[in-house]
Design a protein around this motif. Structure first.
Motif, PDB file in Angstrom:
ATOM      1  N   ALA A   1       0.950  -1.085  -0.045  1.00 12.11           N
ATOM      2  CA  ALA A   1       0.125  -0.138   0.154  1.00 12.11           C
ATOM      3  C   ALA A   1       0.891   1.190   0.043  1.00 12.11           C
ATOM      4  CB  ALA A   1      -0.991   0.073   1.129  1.00 12.11           C
ATOM      5  N   ARG A   2       1.953   1.316   0.816  1.00 17.82           N
ATOM      6  CA  ARG A   2       2.939   2.200   0.732  1.00 17.82           C
ATOM      7  C   ARG A   2       3.513   2.504  -0.566  1.00 17.82           C
ATOM      8  NH1 ARG A   2       3.344   4.650   5.838  1.00 17.82           N
ATOM      9  NH2 ARG A   2       2.868   3.115   7.592  1.00 17.82           N
ATOM     10  N   ALA A   3       3.813   1.441  -1.209  1.00 23.14           N
ATOM     11  CA  ALA A   3       4.494   1.907  -2.460  1.00 23.14           C
ATOM     12  C   ALA A   3       3.498   2.307  -3.437  1.00 23.14           C
ATOM     13  CB  ALA A   3       4.822   0.426  -2.848  1.00 23.14           C
ATOM     14  N   ALA A   4       2.202   1.981  -3.407  1.00 25.15           N
ATOM     15  CA  ALA A   4       1.125   2.617  -4.479  1.00 25.15           C
ATOM     16  C   ALA A   4       0.904   3.849  -4.110  1.00 25.15           C
ATOM     17  CB  ALA A   4      -0.178   1.386  -4.386  1.00 25.15           C
ATOM     18  N   LEU A   5       0.654   4.094  -2.813  1.00 19.32           N
ATOM     19  CA  LEU A   5       0.369   5.617  -2.422  1.00 19.32           C
ATOM     20  C   LEU A   5       1.472   6.363  -2.877  1.00 19.32           C
ATOM     21  CD1 LEU A   5      -1.022   5.188   1.059  1.00 19.32           C
ATOM     22  CD2 LEU A   5      -2.393   5.666  -1.003  1.00 19.32           C
ATOM     23  N   SER A   6       2.845   6.056  -2.696  1.00 18.02           N
ATOM     24  CA  SER A   6       4.027   6.777  -3.166  1.00 18.02           C
ATOM     25  C   SER A   6       3.971   7.210  -4.483  1.00 18.02           C
ATOM     26  CB  SER A   6       5.029   6.290  -2.766  1.00 18.02           C
ATOM     27  OG  SER A   6       6.365   7.091  -3.126  1.00 18.02           O
ATOM     28  N   ARG A   7       3.771   6.000  -5.502  1.00 18.72           N
ATOM     29  CA  ARG A   7       3.676   6.154  -6.819  1.00 18.72           C
ATOM     30  C   ARG A   7       2.611   6.889  -7.373  1.00 18.72           C
ATOM     31  NH1 ARG A   7       5.066  -0.293  -7.902  1.00 18.72           N
ATOM     32  NH2 ARG A   7       7.427   0.092  -7.275  1.00 18.72           N
ATOM     33  N   ALA A   8       1.386   6.908  -6.642  1.00 13.59           N
ATOM     34  CA  ALA A   8       0.522   7.859  -7.116  1.00 13.59           C
ATOM     35  C   ALA A   8       0.415   9.335  -6.750  1.00 13.59           C
ATOM     36  CB  ALA A   8      -0.975   7.103  -6.320  1.00 13.59           C
ATOM     37  N   GLY A   9       1.480   9.448  -5.895  1.00  7.83           N
ATOM     38  CA  GLY A   9       1.807  11.022  -5.608  1.00  7.83           C
ATOM     39  C   GLY A   9       0.978  11.269  -4.401  1.00  7.83           C
ATOM     40  N   ILE A  10       0.156  10.391  -3.674  1.00  7.68           N
ATOM     41  CA  ILE A  10      -0.856  10.878  -2.728  1.00  7.68           C
ATOM     42  C   ILE A  10      -0.295  10.605  -1.224  1.00  7.68           C
ATOM     43  CG2 ILE A  10      -2.570  11.078  -4.117  1.00  7.68           C
ATOM     44  CD1 ILE A  10      -3.632   8.630  -3.040  1.00  7.68           C
ATOM     45  N   THR A  11      -1.050  10.767  -0.265  1.00 15.00           N
ATOM     46  CA  THR A  11      -0.674  10.282   1.084  1.00 15.00           C
ATOM     47  C   THR A  11      -1.987   9.587   1.580  1.00 15.00           C
ATOM     48  OG1 THR A  11      -1.437  12.208   2.299  1.00 15.00           O
ATOM     49  CG2 THR A  11       0.708  12.257   1.523  1.00 15.00           C
ATOM     50  N   ALA A  12      -1.671   8.813   2.795  1.00 15.15           N
ATOM     51  CA  ALA A  12      -2.810   8.016   3.151  1.00 15.15           C
ATOM     52  C   ALA A  12      -4.117   9.073   3.718  1.00 15.15           C
ATOM     53  CB  ALA A  12      -2.309   7.548   4.660  1.00 15.15           C
ATOM     54  N   GLN A  13      -3.842  10.403   3.793  1.00 14.82           N
ATOM     55  CA  GLN A  13      -4.799  11.277   4.418  1.00 14.82           C
ATOM     56  C   GLN A  13      -5.729  11.716   2.917  1.00 14.82           C
ATOM     57  OE1 GLN A  13      -1.757  11.461   5.706  1.00 14.82           O
ATOM     58  NE2 GLN A  13      -2.936  10.491   7.561  1.00 14.82           N
ATOM     59  N   ASP A  14      -5.254  11.305   1.910  1.00 10.82           N
ATOM     60  CA  ASP A  14      -5.956  11.662   0.503  1.00 10.82           C
ATOM     61  C   ASP A  14      -6.905  10.290   0.269  1.00 10.82           C
ATOM     62  OD1 ASP A  14      -4.633  13.916  -0.120  1.00 10.82           O
ATOM     63  OD2 ASP A  14      -2.908  12.758  -0.709  1.00 10.82           O
ATOM     64  N   VAL A  15      -6.761   9.301   0.727  1.00 14.62           N
ATOM     65  CA  VAL A  15      -7.803   7.920   0.630  1.00 14.62           C
ATOM     66  C   VAL A  15      -8.843   8.215   1.493  1.00 14.62           C
ATOM     67  CG1 VAL A  15      -7.636   5.570   1.128  1.00 14.62           C
ATOM     68  CG2 VAL A  15      -5.723   6.546   0.545  1.00 14.62           C
TER      69      VAL A  15
END
Length: 349
Positions: free
Chosen positions: A71-85
């Motif tokens: 999940a951390r890898a996917a969020l990083s590649r999407a250019g977003i943080t957990a707070q954007d989910v």
């Protein structure tokens, strides 16, 4: 009014420990070189990754561990943080516990809070079931960014105290086929940087009415812990007969629903049972010579709901604008068909 586009913003994955090849399995299970060659020839899987240490039986990775990393890898590649989910969805056949749900353990580790979470209990189509839930939530307009995860960890089903030769064929094949892993993707109503992969179609359909299960995985509680049923059993012959047929049906339905021709496909992500079975399935699909197949099961083992994400991670970021691809998945425990169609848009302007 047409439905809004749903973008596949990114994909990430996680595999546990070191690569375990057939020679390592042969040594651990007291088998010879001929057995190792038989696995390579008739199963076609050369390696896998396991969350359990073969020598000590120590469980070193949980599904929550792997899911968090992916999940951390996917969020990083999407250019977003957990707070954007806005929503978190997990598809798995092997949660760490019955309760609390593994999806919530991962959300907690990521720092996600006050959003809906869903956990889909399913075999190899669970990843697409999770993606379908995410897509529908975005299309409804209720949510804009969904973190989708899928994975399986089979450690709790490995009994390393039992002699390999004493196991039934249905139990032995599980030890050869399966591995552990997790994957994640970000689906969004908004495009991200780089190639813009859009979900053109996604369907999931139960098709097991009256059909015996192709695979059974037990979950023992205190009352039946001493039961002599095997923890997992596979009717590999039924799967060998059924999956290629279902895979062709899924491909044909995706082409019919999208209006695409088979020779317009740039990439196909086929079902991932084993190296040998994947070759059989691809042959049955009758793909055009220019269509590229993306498979990983021969190197990673069959790690269930992680596989679609591992395939997409290998192939989707290399897709050129205008390219079309399909992913086909079959769940053989009680027979589910699932398909995904992706198209990469040309940059605007």
């Amino acid at each position: 009014m047409s439905a809004p586009d749903v973008y596949l913003r990114s994909v990430g994955s996680a595999l546990p420990g070191e690569r375990i090849d057939n020679a390592m399995l042969a040594r651990r299970f007291g088998q010879n070189r001929l057995w190792e060659q038989w696995v390579a020839m008739f199963v076609g899987t050369s390696s896998r990754y396991l969350s359990v240490d073969l020598d000590t039986a120590e469980v070193r990775f949980s599904l929550a561990d792997l899911g968090e990393t992916a999940a951390r890898a996917a969020l990083s590649r999407a250019g977003i943080t957990a707070q954007d989910v806005d929503v978190v969805v997990l598809g798995t056949a092997t949660p760490d516990q019955l309760m609390p749900a593994t999806v919530n353990l991962i959300a907690d580790r990521l720092g996600v809070n006050n959003v809906p979470t869903y956990q889909m209990q399913s075999g190899c189509t669970g990843a697409l079931q999770a993606l379908d839930v995410a897509r529908q939530l975005i299309v409804s307009g209720r949510h804009r960014t969904v973190l989708v995860m899928g994975g399986d960890v089979c450690a709790k089903h490995f009994d390393l105290s039992v002699e390999f030769g004493d196991r039934s064929p249905g139990e032995q094949i599980n030890a050869l086929l399966f591995g552990d892993g997790a994957g994640a993707a970000v689906l969004s109503a908004e495009p991200g940087p780089g190639n813009q992969a859009v979900v053109r179609d996604l369907f999931v359909r139960f098709t097991g009415l009256g059909r015996p299960p192709g695979q059974t995985v037990e979950w023992f509680g205190l009352a039946d812990r001493g039961d002599d049923r095997p923890g997992a059993f596979e009717d590999y012959k039924a799967i060998e007969r059924g999956v290629p047929v279902l895979a062709v049906e899924i491909l044909d339905e995706l082409l019919d629903r999208t209006g695409w021709a088979k020779d317009e496909l740039d990439v196909v992500f086929p079902p991932q049972l084993s190296g040998r079975m994947t070759q059989t399935i691809v042959k049955e699909m009758g793909l055009a010579p220019a269509t590229r197949e993306v498979s990983c099961v021969a190197q990673t083992g069959n790690n269930g709901n992680a596989l679609p994400f591992l395939q997409l991670e290998q192939g989707v970021h290399e897709l050129a604008p205008g390219s079309r691809s399909v992913l086909v998945a079959v769940e053989s425990s009680k027979w589910i068909k699932a398909g995904l169609a992706l198209e990469v848009l040309y940059p605007k302007g």
